[in-house]
Design an enzyme around this catalytic site. Structure first.
Site, PDB file in Angstrom:
ATOM      1  CG  ASP A  21      -2.025   1.020   1.120  1.00 37.54           C
ATOM      2  OD1 ASP A  21      -2.345   1.400  -0.020  1.00 37.54           O
ATOM      3  OD2 ASP A  21      -2.560   1.445   2.156  1.00 37.54           O
ATOM      4  CG  HIS A  38       2.463   0.102  -8.568  1.00 39.30           C
ATOM      5  ND1 HIS A  38       1.876  -0.003  -7.330  1.00 39.30           N
ATOM      6  CD2 HIS A  38       1.550   0.684  -9.379  1.00 39.30           C
ATOM      7  CE1 HIS A  38       0.643   0.490  -7.387  1.00 39.30           C
ATOM      8  NE2 HIS A  38       0.427   0.924  -8.623  1.00 39.30           N
ATOM      9  CG  LEU A 132       9.972 -17.134   3.164  1.00 33.72           C
ATOM     10  CD1 LEU A 132       9.385 -16.869   4.555  1.00 33.72           C
ATOM     11  CD2 LEU A 132      10.627 -15.846   2.644  1.00 33.72           C
TER      12      LEU A 132
HETATM   13  C1  FPP Z   1      -0.816  -0.574  -3.453  1.00 37.29           C
HETATM   14  O1  FPP Z   1      -0.466   0.741  -3.661  1.00 37.29           O
HETATM   15  C2  FPP Z   1      -0.170  -1.455  -4.419  1.00 37.29           C
HETATM   16  C3  FPP Z   1      -0.821  -2.178  -5.329  1.00 37.29           C
HETATM   17  C4  FPP Z   1      -2.284  -2.167  -5.462  1.00 37.29           C
HETATM   18  C5  FPP Z   1      -0.122  -3.034  -6.309  1.00 37.29           C
HETATM   19  C6  FPP Z   1       1.119  -3.758  -5.816  1.00 37.29           C
HETATM   20  C7  FPP Z   1       1.521  -4.765  -6.816  1.00 37.29           C
HETATM   21  C8  FPP Z   1       2.663  -4.785  -7.488  1.00 37.29           C
HETATM   22  C9  FPP Z   1       3.746  -3.807  -7.239  1.00 37.29           C
HETATM   23  C10 FPP Z   1       2.837  -5.830  -8.537  1.00 37.29           C
HETATM   24  C11 FPP Z   1       4.024  -6.658  -8.331  1.00 37.29           C
HETATM   25  C12 FPP Z   1       3.766  -7.727  -7.406  1.00 37.29           C
HETATM   26  C13 FPP Z   1       4.682  -8.589  -6.952  1.00 37.29           C
HETATM   27  C14 FPP Z   1       4.287  -9.584  -5.969  1.00 37.29           C
HETATM   28  C15 FPP Z   1       6.071  -8.555  -7.367  1.00 37.29           C
HETATM   29  P1  FPP Z   1      -1.562   1.820  -4.060  1.00 37.29           P
HETATM   30  O2  FPP Z   1      -1.491   2.031  -5.532  1.00 37.29           O
HETATM   31  O3  FPP Z   1      -2.897   1.398  -3.553  1.00 37.29           O
HETATM   32  O4  FPP Z   1      -1.025   3.036  -3.338  1.00 37.29           O
HETATM   33  P2  FPP Z   1      -1.859   4.301  -2.822  1.00 37.29           P
HETATM   34  O5  FPP Z   1      -2.696   3.817  -1.678  1.00 37.29           O
HETATM   35  O6  FPP Z   1      -0.785   5.252  -2.415  1.00 37.29           O
HETATM   36  O7  FPP Z   1      -2.674   4.801  -3.972  1.00 37.29           O
END
Ligand code: FPP
Length: 187
Positions: A21, A38, A132
């Site tokens: 997040d 991300h 793990l």
């Molecule tokens: C949350 O930040 C993040 C996500 C919804 C996506 C996370 C997924 C990846 C980075 C893909 C790669 C995955 C792996 C396992 C390597 P947000 O966009 O909700 O952030 P915000 O709350 O600041 O808007």
């Protein structure tokens, strides 16, 4: 992270879950596109995995992509799929060398066939590792997991009175993960 043995905590959790997040906010606050956030968030995973191994934690679950995340702009969704694929391409061998068993939790159907194949191959490639277990929740929803479990129980002809805590565990995406009682030295 402990610098020496005396700093080692006495109670170690068996399983840690992390919800990714704040990637978007992190990027926006730096004037960067959300996908840069991300990518940066993904870089942090390496340190988390290493720390879990150092502490002797058995399971790490990363909640990366929820069933609701399909509602994000297409460019972001495609970028997230690509980041996950790139992680598998780049990191799989090293993760496996570190003793990491990769598991996917969530629905694979609904994802493009080449993506499904890559994830299944990665799971298969690391299935013998014991140090793990890294659960990647991707296209995961809590309710969706229950829906899947019930559908499969009905398909298998499970009788209502046969539904127990232990049986439900066998129908969840985490089926096969050993219960906490098997890790009596851990918290
Ligand atoms: C949350 O930040 C993040 C996500 C919804 C996506 C996370 C997924 C990846 C980075 C893909 C790669 C995955 C792996 C396992 C390597 P947000 O966009 O909700 O952030 P915000 O709350 O600041 O808007």
């Amino acid at each position: 992270m402990p610098q020496n043995k005396t700093e080692q905590p006495t109670k170690i959790p068996v399983h840690i879950g992390i919800i990714m997040d704040g990637n978007g906010r992190w990027a926006i606050s730096r004037g960067l596109p959300r996908l840069a956030g991300h990518r940066a968030g993904t870089e942090n995973l390496r340190r988390m995995i290493e720390a879990c191994i150092d502490f002797g934690i058995r399971y790490l679950t990363i909640y990366a992509f929820s069933t609701e995340n399909w509602g994000r702009p297409q460019e972001e969704v495609q970028g997230l799929l690509k980041i996950f694929e790139n992680v598998i391409d780049r990191e799989l061998q090293e993760l496996s060398d570190m003793g990491v068993q990769l598991r996917h939790i969530g629905r694979l159907d609904g994802l493009k066939p080449s993506f499904q194949k890559k994830v299944m191959q990665a799971v298969d490639f690391t299935h013998h590792n014991q140090r793990l277990t890294l659960n990647i929740a991707f296209n995961y929803g809590g309710r969706d997991e229950i829906v899947c479990a019930i559908q499969n129980m009905i398909r298998d002809g499970v009788k209502p009175e046969a539904v127990t805590d232990e049986l439900v565990g066998r129908y969840l995406f985490t089926a096969g993960a050993r219960p906490r009682s098997d890790h009596s030295h851990l918290w």
